[in-house]
Design a protein around this motif. Structure first.
Motif, short mmCIF file in Angstrom:
data_model
loop_
_atom_site.label_atom_id
_atom_site.label_comp_id
_atom_site.label_asym_id
_atom_site.label_seq_id
_atom_site.Cartn_x
_atom_site.Cartn_y
_atom_site.Cartn_z
N ALA A 194 7.59 10.13 9.47
CA ALA A 194 8.25 11.37 9.36
C ALA A 194 9.05 11.71 8.37
N ASP A 195 9.63 11.09 7.88
CA ASP A 195 10.75 10.88 6.67
C ASP A 195 9.40 10.86 5.52
N GLU A 196 8.56 9.87 5.63
CA GLU A 196 7.64 10.03 4.45
C GLU A 196 6.87 10.91 4.25
N ARG A 197 6.57 11.40 4.59
CA ARG A 197 5.90 12.65 4.64
C ARG A 197 6.17 13.88 4.59
N ALA A 198 7.40 14.09 4.26
CA ALA A 198 8.47 14.92 4.60
C ALA A 198 8.55 15.22 3.02
N SER A 199 8.57 13.61 2.25
CA SER A 199 9.51 13.58 0.97
C SER A 199 8.19 13.30 -0.33
N ASN A 200 6.96 12.26 0.48
CA ASN A 200 6.62 10.95 -0.78
C ASN A 200 5.29 11.85 -0.92
N THR A 255 0.85 -1.17 -0.03
CA THR A 255 -0.56 -0.05 0.32
C THR A 255 0.97 1.23 0.33
N LEU A 256 1.61 1.56 0.70
CA LEU A 256 2.25 2.74 1.12
C LEU A 256 4.08 2.25 0.81
N PHE A 257 4.95 2.68 -0.29
CA PHE A 257 5.99 2.29 -0.60
C PHE A 257 6.74 3.68 0.28
N CYS A 313 7.66 -0.58 7.01
CA CYS A 313 8.38 -2.29 6.68
C CYS A 313 7.09 -2.01 5.43
N CYS A 314 7.75 -2.45 4.09
CA CYS A 314 7.17 -2.13 3.20
C CYS A 314 7.19 -3.25 2.35
N GLY A 315 6.21 -3.74 0.63
CA GLY A 315 6.77 -4.99 0.94
C GLY A 315 8.07 -5.35 -0.48
#
Length: 254
Positions: free
Chosen positions: A209-215, A129-131, A163-165
């Motif tokens: 937090a890192d994903e919210r800043a860059s994804n 779902t989320l990468f 932890c994605c697939g």
């Protein structure tokens, strides 16, 4: 809890969680061989298997592991997952004694209709779902469903480890850079990923937090993403913006 991504197939990760007493859980075992090798290497006892969705590259190893180790297999309620011994869904709680672990189940349809995530022990085990720097393709769900799922995941505690697939981060990052070329957090993340992959190390886990800043798929409401979506035919509706991003990613070639 020790958290280890086990490489499998071309670019999959099987997630192994284990404690200092040698008790282990595996998540989405596409193959049994990498799991058996890790169990032997670390002198571990397998206690449970968690499955996020029905795709073969996430469940094929579960049959042999279940037969060999006689462990419960938790999975969404989907007739396509024959390996399941216990079906779980939105709001269910899983408590294991060995290793001592507790997970909350979230229903996050979009990639598939029955996709779930497991949240606990500071981790988000979210399958496809989320990468990092991206999200899964919409094989069975709608843009509205996937956006809703990502919205829910994005508000988990910021230090939650994703932890994605799959090891898709570098490729996702090349697309993300076309959406927000001036995003400094994204540039920093891409430098980190390049260094890790040059050493053949995983780019995961990564914090919410890192994903919210860059994804970009978690940044639907940020000005730069809104502007990009408008330029590519989206309306000001959030679902329309997400659909435009996902459609562009589906055909993206650098």
């Amino acid at each position: 809890m020790h958290v280890v991504p086990l490489p499998a197939l071309a670019d999959n990760y099987i997630w192994m969680l284990y404690d200092d007493a040698g008790q282990a859980i595996v998540v989405d075992p596409s193959e049994d061989a990498p799991v058996e090798a890790a169990l032997t290497q670390h002198k571990l006892t397998l206690r449970a298997i968690l499955l996020t969705h029905h795709h073969n590259d996430h469940i094929d190893g579960a049959t042999a592991l279940r037969a060999r180790h006689h462990v419960p297999v938790f999975a969404p309620n989907d007739e396509r997952i024959a390996q399941a011994t216990q079906h779980v869904g939105e709001g269910d709680q899983i408590t294991l004694d060995a290793p001592a672990a507790h997970f909350r189940v979230m229903a996050i349809p979009g990639h598939t209709r029955s996709h779930i995530a497991y949240v606990g022990e500071g981790l988000l085990l979210c399958g496809d779902t989320l990468f990092s720097l991206g999200c899964g393709r919409l094989f069975e769900g709608t843009p509205a469903q996937m956006l809703s799922a990502l919205d829910r995941l994005s508000v988990l505690p910021p230090d939650t480890q994703v932890c994605c697939g799959h090891e898709y981060t570098a490729a996702n990052g090349r697309f993300a850079r076309t959406i927000e070329p001036h995003n400094r957090d994204l540039a920093t993340r891409l430098q980190q990923v390049a260094a890790l992959r040059a050493q053949n190390r995983p780019s995961l886990p990564v914090s919410i937090a890192d994903e919210r800043a860059s994804n970009p798929f978690l940044r639907i409401d940020h000005d730069a993403v809104i502007a990009w979506c408008r330029q590519h035919g989206a309306t000001d509706d959030r679902v329309s913006r997400f659909a435009a991003l996902r459609a562009a990613k589906d055909v993206f070639r650098e």
